[in-house]
Scaffold this active site. Structure first.
Site, PDB file in Angstrom:
ATOM      1  N   SER A  36       0.835  -1.195   0.000  1.00  0.00           N
ATOM      2  CA  SER A  36       0.000   0.000   0.000  1.00  0.00           C
ATOM      3  C   SER A  36       0.877   1.255   0.000  1.00  0.00           C
ATOM      4  O   SER A  36       1.745   1.396  -0.861  1.00  0.00           O
ATOM      5  CB  SER A  36      -0.951  -0.063   1.208  1.00  0.00           C
ATOM      6  OG  SER A  36      -2.003   0.854   1.082  1.00  0.00           O
ATOM      7  N   ASP A  64      -5.994  -3.843  -2.105  1.00  0.00           N
ATOM      8  CA  ASP A  64      -4.903  -3.452  -1.213  1.00  0.00           C
ATOM      9  C   ASP A  64      -4.170  -4.660  -0.619  1.00  0.00           C
ATOM     10  O   ASP A  64      -4.786  -5.562  -0.044  1.00  0.00           O
ATOM     11  CB  ASP A  64      -5.488  -2.604  -0.079  1.00  0.00           C
ATOM     12  CG  ASP A  64      -4.450  -1.880   0.736  1.00  0.00           C
ATOM     13  OD1 ASP A  64      -3.495  -2.531   1.197  1.00  0.00           O
ATOM     14  OD2 ASP A  64      -4.591  -0.659   0.926  1.00  0.00           O
TER      15      ASP A  64
END
Length: 287
Positions: free
Chosen positions: A42, A160
């Site tokens: 991320s 993610d």
């Protein structure tokens, strides 16, 4: 005697990534790249992209200037059915303003981005190249709920990377690293609590066969996160883990937009990077 294989692992955390940007800027300015490979998740991956491309303050500007704009973060847009955080806009706008030196990815330290496979709910660790860096950076930051799309990478849907593996320190070990530096986005001693609302998760992403494994990964994310922390605190006998973590006064959350807090968090990251360099220098002198 051959030195053990080393790795740099950088946690995400959205705006909390400002700490890692300070750490990595300090390492860049010192010319420190003594790692065999790096893994990011991320915001940790986008921070690493700036580090691998050797562009100091690129991530800092992306967080302090661009991520605070309503084009990226908009509760009003979210309640109208759009994205809460539009990572596609943020990554591409930042690249327009500060073009990424993507050619570095084919020659520098190998970098891997953790992304979560929607169908299986498992983490995939993809080598970042000049050709796929833009797709991977959007995918690894595509927070479920907050970003309503599921990006395509190589014909597969991903979200993610923090859903399946927020701190890929164990993956670094599995890839052969025995000297691992981990940059965290939360203070030492933090432990993630279990998911509090399965009903809400099911409502937001849909409880169907295509999303069932992703939902399962989200429900047990806390267990996986804490298992990584356990590894960090008690690594195997053949492994050294060095930790750079925010100090207790770090006051940045996932969606902090206050400039003073973010700026202070960046300075704390710079201090953390300096302390790390001092530690490594002292160890090298002893060796």
């Amino acid at each position: 005697m051959t030195s053990p294989r080393s790795a740099l692992v950088v946690e995400g955390g959205a705006m909390r990534g400002i700490f890692a940007s300070g750490v990595l800027d300090t390492l860049m300015l010192a010319g420190y790249q003594d790692f065999d490979f790096a893994i990011g998740v991320s915001a940790g991956a986008t921070n690493l992209a700036g580090y691998i491309s050797q562009q100091p303050e690129r991530s800092k500007r992306a967080i302090l200037e661009y991520a605070r704009q309503r084009e990226f973060y908009s509760p009003v847009r979210f309640f109208r059915g759009g994205h809460l955080t539009d990572i596609h806009w943020l990554w591409n706008y930042a690249n327009e303003q500060l073009p990424l030196a993507s050619e570095q990815f084919n020659d520098a330290i190998p970098m891997y981005a953790a992304i979560t496979h929607v169908e299986t709910g498992s983490a995939h660790y993809m080598r970042v190249t000049a050709e796929n860096v833009h797709d991977l950076m959007v995918a690894t930051c595509a927070i479920p709920f907050a970003y309503r799309d599921q990006p395509l990478v190589n014909g597969e849907y991903y979200v993610d990377g923090g859903v399946a593996d927020s701190i890929p320190v164990r993956q670094a070990y599995n890839m052969g690293a025995r000297d691992i530096t981990v940059v965290l986005s939360r203070q030492r001693g933090y432990r993630k609590k279990p998911a509090s609302s399965q009903w809400m998760m099911e409502r937001l992403i849909g409880h169907n066969s295509s999303n069932s494994q992703l939902l399962n990964a989200m429900l047990f994310r806390g267990d996986d996160y804490n298992a990584s922390l356990d590894f960090i605190e008690n690594p195997p006998d053949d492994c050294i883990v060095r930790v750079v973590a925010p100090p207790p006064e770090f006051n940045v959350s996932r969606l902090t937009m206050k400039l003073d807090r973010l700026t202070a968090g960046y300075e704390m990251g710079k201090n953390g990077g300096l302390n790390y360099l001092r530690e490594v220098s002292q160890l090298n002198q002893v060796a």
